[in-house]
Scaffold this motif. Sequence first.
Motif, PDB file in Angstrom:
ATOM      1  N   GLU A 164       3.504   6.564 -10.385  1.00  0.00           N
ATOM      2  CA  GLU A 164       4.174   6.149  -9.136  1.00  0.00           C
ATOM      3  C   GLU A 164       4.316   4.631  -9.054  1.00  0.00           C
ATOM      4  O   GLU A 164       5.339   4.105  -8.662  1.00  0.00           O
ATOM      5  N   HIS A 275      -0.045   1.035   2.588  1.00  0.00           N
ATOM      6  CA  HIS A 275       1.381   1.421   2.509  1.00  0.00           C
ATOM      7  C   HIS A 275       2.266   0.207   2.750  1.00  0.00           C
ATOM      8  O   HIS A 275       3.216  -0.060   2.022  1.00  0.00           O
ATOM      9  N   VAL A 280      -0.103   1.739  -4.052  1.00  0.00           N
ATOM     10  CA  VAL A 280      -0.046   3.209  -4.117  1.00  0.00           C
ATOM     11  C   VAL A 280      -1.463   3.767  -3.978  1.00  0.00           C
ATOM     12  O   VAL A 280      -2.337   3.462  -4.805  1.00  0.00           O
ATOM     13  N   PHE A 324       3.443  11.736  -3.195  1.00  0.00           N
ATOM     14  CA  PHE A 324       4.139  10.441  -3.304  1.00  0.00           C
ATOM     15  C   PHE A 324       5.622  10.597  -2.969  1.00  0.00           C
ATOM     16  O   PHE A 324       6.231   9.746  -2.328  1.00  0.00           O
ATOM     17  N   GLU A 325       6.186  11.760  -3.339  1.00  0.00           N
ATOM     18  CA  GLU A 325       7.605  12.014  -3.047  1.00  0.00           C
ATOM     19  C   GLU A 325       7.819  12.120  -1.525  1.00  0.00           C
ATOM     20  O   GLU A 325       8.726  11.510  -0.965  1.00  0.00           O
ATOM     21  N   SER A 327       5.861  10.813   0.733  1.00  0.00           N
ATOM     22  CA  SER A 327       5.600   9.474   1.284  1.00  0.00           C
ATOM     23  C   SER A 327       6.845   8.588   1.169  1.00  0.00           C
ATOM     24  O   SER A 327       7.243   7.910   2.121  1.00  0.00           O
ATOM     25  N   ARG A 328       7.508   8.646   0.010  1.00  0.00           N
ATOM     26  CA  ARG A 328       8.737   7.836  -0.216  1.00  0.00           C
ATOM     27  C   ARG A 328       9.870   8.359   0.670  1.00  0.00           C
ATOM     28  O   ARG A 328      10.543   7.601   1.363  1.00  0.00           O
ATOM     29  N   ARG A 329      10.049   9.693   0.686  1.00  0.00           N
ATOM     30  CA  ARG A 329      11.164  10.308   1.427  1.00  0.00           C
ATOM     31  C   ARG A 329      11.070   9.989   2.921  1.00  0.00           C
ATOM     32  O   ARG A 329      12.034   9.616   3.572  1.00  0.00           O
ATOM     33  N   ASN A 331       8.953   7.727   4.296  1.00  0.00           N
ATOM     34  CA  ASN A 331       8.396   6.374   4.497  1.00  0.00           C
ATOM     35  C   ASN A 331       7.114   6.412   5.340  1.00  0.00           C
ATOM     36  O   ASN A 331       6.984   5.738   6.366  1.00  0.00           O
ATOM     37  N   THR A 334       0.660   7.546   2.106  1.00  0.00           N
ATOM     38  CA  THR A 334       0.338   8.739   1.297  1.00  0.00           C
ATOM     39  C   THR A 334      -0.753   9.589   1.947  1.00  0.00           C
ATOM     40  O   THR A 334      -0.724  10.819   1.831  1.00  0.00           O
TER      41      THR A 334
END
Length: 358
Positions: A164, A275, A280, A324-325, A327-329, A331, A334
């Motif tokens: 990540e 964050h 990460v 992680f996906e 968290s990114r999607r 925002n 985690t």
Amino acid sequence: MKIFEMMEKEGHEQLIFNQDKASGLKALIAIHDTTLGPALGGCRMWPYKTEEEAIYDVLRLSKGMTYKSAASGQDYGGGKSVIWGDPKKDKSEAMFRAFGRFIDGFKGRFSTGTDVGTTYHDFIICRKETPYIGALPESYGGGGNSSIITAFGTWKGIKAVAKEAFGSDSLEGKVIAVQGLGKVGYYLVGYLIEDGAKVIGTDIVQEHIDKVLADYPGVTIVKPEEIYEVECDIFSPNALGAIINDETIPKLKCKAIAGAANNQLAEPRHGDKLHELGIVYGPDYVVNAGGLIQVADELEPGGYNKERAYGKAAGIYDMLLKIFEISRRDNIPTYKAADTLVHERLETYRKVKTIYKK
Ligand SMILES: NC(=O)C1=CN([C@@H]2O[C@H](COP(=O)(O)OP(=O)(O)OC[C@H]3O[C@@H](n4cnc5c(N)ncnc54)[C@H](O)[C@@H]3O)[C@@H](O)[C@H]2O)C=CC1
Ligand SMILES: O=C(O)C(=O)Cc1ccccc1
């Protein structure tokens, strides 16, 4: 400290005080949530300064076990036990026999085993009084030292945060700062070095450092207070909790954090801060689920299957990539993404159980 208020806020089912005059045993057992099944959680022995410190630790640790079990797909709940005492001088057979009798009183609603300050030798004694003990040596019908599979899972967690943070899960040449070279830390160092990483380690007990250097002479050792500010790619906490806090975050020079220590965030807001800083963070109860996975596997019909357990522990990698996906999607930090998955699983299960009861 308003104990009922804390239990109500965090959803704990039980907090039991246990004392045995003859052996001097003073132990707390907390069962947090048994929605998914009987509670599992290790037993920590620690010279807490106050009763409140012990209560706070066992409540936090037991909640973490519910989340750990839910996030790793186990059908078990969360619990934990703490023995209030110095593991270097207060242990006795009488103490662990008395503790075993207290555990036996739960009749399977709670199973325990090793954690900080305890070893499987202590639980071989407990086993004389109760069958509800996990992570015993194979010769006693257990899956062996749970620290090894915990270290294996933590290694997979470190590879996931590397992917990540750096776009690749290769640890070749990566610098990893390992705090705590105890039961888990020792084996983790082995996995990391095997995988090409450069390890900087620390511990407060010299003999633990010596044991690591005897087998891994290439490890660089720093003082305990220096570990937070070493130049590294990944910081790996494998000692005690609450080490990600207002004092340590400003010191960090890492791009990612993944370790076995329970309850690493002093408060949730510290996960928000990581964050914001773009560090990460592999949520602790996802990264360190290996030990729980082993103990849950020991309870399968037919008993422990090492290949099956390590296969589940390897899944920590994929679970983290999913977190992680999210968290990114969305925002979101985690730890919040992981908590969301846990809450969804618990809620779904509660609904199913309600429907089933009807
Ligand atoms: N053993 C297991 O299967 C599992 C352990 N954990 C967690 O992983 C962590 C480590 O567990 P174990 O290795 O079993 O415990 P341990 O007690 O064997 O190892 C902890 C190590 O950290 C060291 N330490 C304590 N404070 C320190 C500090 N301020 N700086 C540097 N080192 C320090 C201790 O001297 C010890 O060597 C704990 O938080 C535990 O709750 C989580 C899941 C399973
Ligand atoms: O993951 C943990 O922190 C544990 O406590 C694992 C565990 C569960 C049950 C018995 C021994 C260790």
